[in-house]
Every structure is written in structure tokens, then in C-alpha cells.
Design a protein around this motif. Structure first.
Motif, short mmCIF file in Angstrom:
data_model
loop_
_atom_site.label_atom_id
_atom_site.label_comp_id
_atom_site.label_asym_id
_atom_site.label_seq_id
_atom_site.Cartn_x
_atom_site.Cartn_y
_atom_site.Cartn_z
N LEU A 198 -4.18 48.88 28.55
CA LEU A 198 -4.06 48.34 27.73
C LEU A 198 -4.80 48.69 26.67
O LEU A 198 -5.56 49.37 26.62
CB LEU A 198 -3.42 46.64 27.81
CG LEU A 198 -2.94 46.56 28.96
CD1 LEU A 198 -2.90 44.59 28.54
CD2 LEU A 198 -1.59 46.44 28.98
N VAL A 199 -3.48 48.98 25.44
CA VAL A 199 -4.30 49.65 24.05
C VAL A 199 -4.13 48.32 22.95
O VAL A 199 -2.43 47.67 22.85
CB VAL A 199 -3.32 50.93 23.81
CG1 VAL A 199 -4.57 51.41 22.21
CG2 VAL A 199 -3.74 51.79 24.78
N LEU A 200 -5.40 47.88 22.05
CA LEU A 200 -4.90 47.35 21.00
C LEU A 200 -5.25 47.88 19.55
O LEU A 200 -5.69 48.75 19.69
CB LEU A 200 -6.43 46.25 21.48
CG LEU A 200 -6.45 45.01 20.25
CD1 LEU A 200 -4.44 44.18 20.57
CD2 LEU A 200 -7.58 44.35 19.94
N GLY A 224 -8.74 43.95 12.02
CA GLY A 224 -8.67 43.06 11.62
C GLY A 224 -8.41 41.65 12.24
O GLY A 224 -8.20 40.18 12.23
N VAL A 225 -9.74 42.21 13.60
CA VAL A 225 -10.07 40.97 14.37
C VAL A 225 -11.20 40.97 14.81
O VAL A 225 -12.43 41.78 14.67
CB VAL A 225 -9.25 41.78 15.75
CG1 VAL A 225 -9.93 41.11 17.08
CG2 VAL A 225 -8.24 41.85 16.03
N PRO A 226 -11.39 40.05 14.94
CA PRO A 226 -12.87 39.32 14.57
C PRO A 226 -13.92 39.69 15.21
O PRO A 226 -13.50 39.61 16.51
CB PRO A 226 -13.38 37.75 14.37
CG PRO A 226 -11.70 37.61 13.78
CD PRO A 226 -10.68 38.21 14.47
N ASP A 227 -15.41 39.91 15.20
CA ASP A 227 -16.26 40.27 16.75
C ASP A 227 -15.89 39.28 18.53
O ASP A 227 -15.67 39.98 19.30
CB ASP A 227 -17.60 39.83 16.19
CG ASP A 227 -18.07 41.02 15.17
OD1 ASP A 227 -17.01 42.00 14.97
OD2 ASP A 227 -18.88 40.79 15.24
N GLY A 235 -1.45 39.91 18.72
CA GLY A 235 -1.18 39.06 17.47
C GLY A 235 -2.18 39.86 16.65
O GLY A 235 -2.64 39.14 15.49
N SER A 236 -2.17 41.16 16.82
CA SER A 236 -2.98 41.76 15.86
C SER A 236 -2.17 42.45 14.56
O SER A 236 -0.74 42.69 15.37
CB SER A 236 -3.85 42.99 16.20
OG SER A 236 -3.04 43.89 17.16
N THR A 258 -7.56 44.22 6.21
CA THR A 258 -8.87 44.31 5.56
C THR A 258 -9.41 42.86 5.21
O THR A 258 -10.74 43.73 5.26
CB THR A 258 -8.51 44.64 4.01
OG1 THR A 258 -7.50 43.57 3.17
CG2 THR A 258 -7.97 45.64 3.14
N GLU A 259 -9.24 41.71 6.32
CA GLU A 259 -9.95 40.84 5.82
C GLU A 259 -9.37 40.70 7.78
O GLU A 259 -9.03 40.97 8.55
CB GLU A 259 -9.35 39.84 6.02
CG GLU A 259 -9.56 39.60 4.33
CD GLU A 259 -8.69 38.15 3.34
OE1 GLU A 259 -8.89 37.64 3.63
OE2 GLU A 259 -9.11 38.67 1.85
#
Length: 285
Positions: free
Chosen positions: A208-210, A215-218, A180-181, A186-187
Motif C-alpha cells: 500500500l502507498v500513502l 499533511g500527516v502528523p508524525d 484520509g490524507s 501545508t499544515e
């Protein structure tokens, strides 16, 4: 402090149920900021140099690697050195003489079968030299030169059964998955599929690696780590902080010509961003 092997840092994070943040280096200021942010947070981190960064430096890997490694060795933080998003076999093979302990070999643009073959070859080569290899399955998208990609489109996300088969066929040490990322956001508006992350964690025998974590919220990052994500890559967020600080300084001091005047606040802004992301990933709070 001596540079720590990336695989060692990843294994430690996985054992503790934490994440390990990895940050992309473009300039010396990036490397200095990552080290400063890690020291401030009291957490380990990985400094990553991507194939695109190497191209920015005229295709020469040695100088930016030497500078980044020198910063890492001078730091009191435990830092790894990683070669990121490598598509060129020639660049892959430059990793060993330059002292990298890990490489992300990216064959994700190829068909599944060609991806497996190319990655298995890279893993074989790397393991013969003690190099930890990360790969990617699925379509994270957003890299320079790629068309826009809807992270929620059918067929984009990584399927657990296919990921397990891919890991077995290639022998990779870690797997970047599409959940989903997207790169270069930039947002911070990405919504992750946490149920899928958990299914991938249960199906895939490697960490696993993201990718595209800028762009992912805290809250989504914290939850992703709790769901099973281990290595968390951050790049664009540093550039956003850097550019905002430079722009603000130059607008306030338009006659300035000494780059140190605006690079100092830019470096500090990146260090603050690094410390923030390390706070998100290095605990399950």
C-alpha cells in the motif's frame, strides 16, 4: 552507488515491517537534499519526478532525470528513481529509455472501469520492460487543477473489496489508497483511518502507498506504517521547508542577488525534512 530498483526497496521495507519514504524532485536542489537527508538518516529513499515537474521543465523529461540520476549514483545512500503521477501514455512510455525502474500510472480520475482498463494496459506494457507499476484507487485529491476535496466525504475512501478486485484485474505492483490524507497540504492536520489501512492491508495482495503524507502528523505516519502502509510519498513538506528558508534569508538580506546564498539554506532545510520523515518511516518506533 548504483541506483536501486524501486520494487526492490519496497519489498525490503515490507519484509521488515518498515515504511519507505519517497520524495518529489522539482529542482536539482531537491535531489541533492533528498540524497543528503537519506545519507544523514542512514536509510534508503526514492527520488520521484512527477508529470507536473516534467511540465515545469518544459515537458522535457531527460534533463531533470539525468541530473537526479547523477545525484543518486553519487550518493552513498541506497536510492531509487521513480516517475510519479503519470497520466500521459506518452510520458509513461518515455520511462523505459530514461532508465526508470518504476512508474506511478494515475488513472484515478477515470471511472472505475476505465481506470482498470487503462491501468491494466500500463501494467502490461511496463511488465514487458521490467518496470514496476504503482496505481491509485480512491480519491486522494489536492493535486494542482483539481477542486478541493474533503478527504472524509462519503465515497472518497478506498474500499477493501474493490481494491482487492482492482489489484487482481490490473496486476499492479503497488496501490495508492485514499485513507484520509490529501495532496498539497501545508499544515500537518490529516487524520488517517487506521482501521481502514489494516483492512486494506489484509485484503490487497500488493504493498500500500500513502499519498499526501506532507499533511500527516508524525504519530499518524508511524501508526500508518505499523498498520500496513509501506511506501510513503512526501512532496509539499520539502517545498514548505525550501520556501521558508528562502523567504527568511531574503528578508534578512534584501540586497542579495546571488541565488547560491539562499539556495544553500533552502537545500539544507529540505535535507533536514527528508531525514525527519525517514526517521518516521524506516522504523516502527
Amino acid at each position: 552507488m548504483p541506483i536501486v530498483r524501486t520494487g526492490e526497496l519496497v519489498a525490503e521495507a515490507q519484509e521488515k515491517g518498515h515504511g519507505l519514504a519517497a520524495f518529489n524532485v522539482i529542482t536539482l536542489e531537491h535531489a541533492e537534499a533528498i540524497a543528503a537527508g537519506a545519507e544523514r538518516a542512514g536509510a534508503p529513499a526514492v527520488l520521484q519526478i512527477s508529470e507536473n515537474a516534467v511540465k515545469f521543465h518544459g515537458g522535457r523529461l531527460g534533463a531533470i532525470t539525468a541530473a537526479t540520476a547523477a545525484v543518486a549514483r553519487a550518493s552513498s545512500a541506497r536510492l531509487g528513481l521513480h516517475l510519479d503521477h503519470v497520466e500521459s501514455v506518452e510520458l509513461l512510455r518515455a520511462a523505459h529509455p530514461e532508465g526508470f525502474s518504476s512508474v506511478m500510472f494515475d488513472a484515478s480520475k477515470l471511472s472505475y472501469g476505465d481506470n482498470v482498463k487503462a491501468t491494466a494496459d500500463a501494467v502490461r506494457w511496463g511488465h514487458e520492460r521490467g518496470i514496476w507499476i504503482e496505481a491509485e484507487l480512491g480519491k486522494v485529491g489536492g493535486k494542482e487543477g483539481e477542486p478541493p476535496l474533503d478527504a472524509h466525504a462519503p465515497g472518497v475512501r478506498t474500499e477493501p473489496a474493490e481494491a482487492a478486485a482492482y489489484a487482481a484485474a490490473t496486476g499492479v505492483d503497488a496501490l495508492a489508497v485514499a485513507v484520509g490524507s490529501s495532496h498539497a497540504m501545508t499544515e500537518r492536520t490529516a487524520a488517517l483511518d487506521h482501521a481502514l489501512i489494516a483492512r486494506l492491508r489484509d485484503a490487497v495482495p500488493v504493498p500500500l502507498v500513502l499519498h499526501g503524507s506532507s499533511g500527516v502528523p508524525d504519530a499518524e505516519i508511524r501508526r500508518a506504517v505499523a498498520s500496513g502502509m509501506v511506501k510513503v510519498n512526501v512532496g509539499t513538506a520539502l517545498n514548505t521547508a525550501f520556501t521558508a528558508a528562502v523567504r527568511a534569508f531574503v528578508e534578512a538580506h534584501p540586497s542579495t542577488v546571488d541565488p547560491r546564498k539562499y539556495l544553500a539554506p533552502a537545500r539544507e532545510a529540505m535535507a533536514g525534512t527528508v531525514a525527519h520523515f525517514l526517521g518516521l518511516t524506516s522504523s516502527r518506533a
